[in-house]
Design a protein around this motif. Sequence first.
Motif, mmCIF file in Angstrom:
data_model
loop_
_atom_site.group_PDB
_atom_site.id
_atom_site.type_symbol
_atom_site.label_atom_id
_atom_site.label_comp_id
_atom_site.label_asym_id
_atom_site.label_seq_id
_atom_site.Cartn_x
_atom_site.Cartn_y
_atom_site.Cartn_z
ATOM 1 N N GLU A 1 48.817 97.201 96.473
ATOM 2 C CA GLU A 1 50.197 96.856 96.827
ATOM 3 C C GLU A 1 50.295 95.545 97.601
ATOM 4 O OE1 GLU A 1 52.294 100.100 98.596
ATOM 5 O OE2 GLU A 1 52.209 101.325 96.785
ATOM 6 N N GLU B 1 48.311 92.865 94.298
ATOM 7 C CA GLU B 1 48.726 92.840 92.900
ATOM 8 C C GLU B 1 50.255 92.892 92.806
ATOM 9 O OE1 GLU B 1 46.648 95.810 90.579
ATOM 10 O OE2 GLU B 1 44.864 95.648 91.838
ATOM 11 N N GLU B 2 50.770 92.667 91.609
ATOM 12 C CA GLU B 2 52.215 92.715 91.383
ATOM 13 C C GLU B 2 52.623 94.158 91.097
ATOM 14 O OE1 GLU B 2 53.991 89.512 88.891
ATOM 15 O OE2 GLU B 2 51.898 88.873 88.680
ATOM 16 N N ARG C 1 58.799 96.961 92.421
ATOM 17 C CA ARG C 1 59.680 97.421 93.497
ATOM 18 C C ARG C 1 60.947 98.012 92.900
ATOM 19 N NH1 ARG C 1 54.995 95.519 95.743
ATOM 20 N NH2 ARG C 1 55.248 94.941 97.933
ATOM 21 N N ASN D 1 59.256 93.800 86.727
ATOM 22 C CA ASN D 1 58.909 93.092 87.963
ATOM 23 C C ASN D 1 57.588 93.559 88.554
ATOM 24 O OD1 ASN D 1 59.498 95.538 89.184
ATOM 25 N ND2 ASN D 1 60.984 94.698 90.632
ATOM 26 N N GLY D 2 56.778 94.221 87.745
ATOM 27 C CA GLY D 2 55.469 94.637 88.249
ATOM 28 C C GLY D 2 54.999 95.929 87.617
ATOM 29 N N THR D 3 53.811 96.309 87.984
ATOM 30 C CA THR D 3 53.214 97.520 87.430
ATOM 31 C C THR D 3 53.370 98.684 88.400
ATOM 32 O OG1 THR D 3 51.222 98.386 86.338
ATOM 33 C CG2 THR D 3 50.890 97.186 88.395
ATOM 34 N N THR E 1 53.936 93.134 84.276
ATOM 35 C CA THR E 1 54.166 91.947 85.102
ATOM 36 C C THR E 1 54.646 90.804 84.215
ATOM 37 O OG1 THR E 1 51.913 91.070 84.906
ATOM 38 C CG2 THR E 1 52.330 92.667 86.661
ATOM 39 N N LYS E 2 55.341 89.860 84.807
ATOM 40 C CA LYS E 2 55.954 88.773 84.039
ATOM 41 C C LYS E 2 54.922 87.989 83.233
ATOM 42 C CE LYS E 2 60.444 88.801 84.897
ATOM 43 N NZ LYS E 2 61.454 88.921 83.818
#
Length: 430
Positions: free
Chosen positions: A228, A231-232, A235, A251-253, A330-331
């Motif tokens: 947390e 890494e991405e 949220r 916006n993330g994994t 993730t992007k």
Amino acid sequence: MSRRVVITGLGVVSPLGNTPDRLWAGLASGQSAVGPITSFQADAYPVPFAAEAKDFTGAIDDFGPLEKGMKRTINKGLKTMCREMQAGIAVSQLALNDSKLNLASIDRSRFGVVYGSDYMLTLPQEFASGIKKCIDEEGKFDFSRWAEKGLKEVEPLWLLKYLPNLPAAHVAIFNDLQGPNNSLTVREASGNMALGEAFRTIERGHAEIMLSGATGTKVNPMRTLHAETQEEVARGTDPHKLCRPFDLDRNGTVLGEGAAVFTLEEFEYAQARGARIYGEIIGHSSSTVASTTGKPDFHKAVKNVLEMALRDAKLQPADIDHVHAHGLGTKRADADEAQAIQQVLGKVPVVTAKGHFGNLGAGGGMVELVASLWAIEKGHLFPTLNYETPDPQCPVNVVTSTDIPAGDTFINVNFTPQGQASAIIVRKVA
């Protein structure tokens, strides 16, 4: 002529359940396994959500049908295994049972194990008692007291719980498997790489049977904190919507845990004993691409493994019926992966299970491979959860319904934050 290698057994522990049928049911129905973390106090964590394998308790019953002696032996060893190691042993025993091998009649020197895992982090409570013994009069930790007062409070065998080469060792010892044995710790790429090494071991004639797979977790007080903060991680307030592979609004994994193992056999050996065959491994590849400063190139790494796996399997892009993508959520990673898939394979159907349970670490790729094997069994793919708004940067044909055929041949892809990618191609045996 190369020897053919087929899958004749499997075992799985996942956030959606501990059987292929339960895993498939969750995927096909759009079930999310993400929720508040319950295995430790996570209120103060940046993201208090994860996908826990809640049906796996670590009790001996989770290891499947066992003879009395084996049950006693494994049960005794559980105290020297961390949770992800326990899951790794459990799926191995489940895969052995599923393959219906008669171990009493097998040449154990021709039966080996290759296992993938991540680094395994010690739980804080392992050192809690020792640290308390080293608190000085001002309430601060005094390291100079550790050797004399703190170390003796640590369990003598604590390190054995967290050595990443021990899943392969335990499985071999418990079942007296004397063939080739190896352990690979390459984060998310570990599963496909371990399976690929087992495939090569049988292909080159060094074994008749191999157990291979991987175990992993990102749900651990220290591991979750690492992830947390480094890494991405997605949220949001709705845990079921957090992981959105290839979606414009990703916006993330999400963090999760899981494991899966496969019994591999030389084709004629499996045929001769009348084994059930789930599929045949026909291609494998791996590639690491990063700059001299360590910046990973996901696009090039994924493009490499797709092209190399096709060459290894002697296939054309049109021969691939679906891709089980890494689909991290993730992007950058999703865009790089999607563009590589499109460039090599065109508009092939693409699925990923991560929308349902996020990143399971080293075990994720193997759980995902089980899902694709079951898709071939069922004849259709599952919808990619939370894919709602296409992203122009992700030009792939993401599956969103259950009416897309799974076909007979698929490629499974995974890669790490460092740019290490791996792939396996599996096809149905007619």
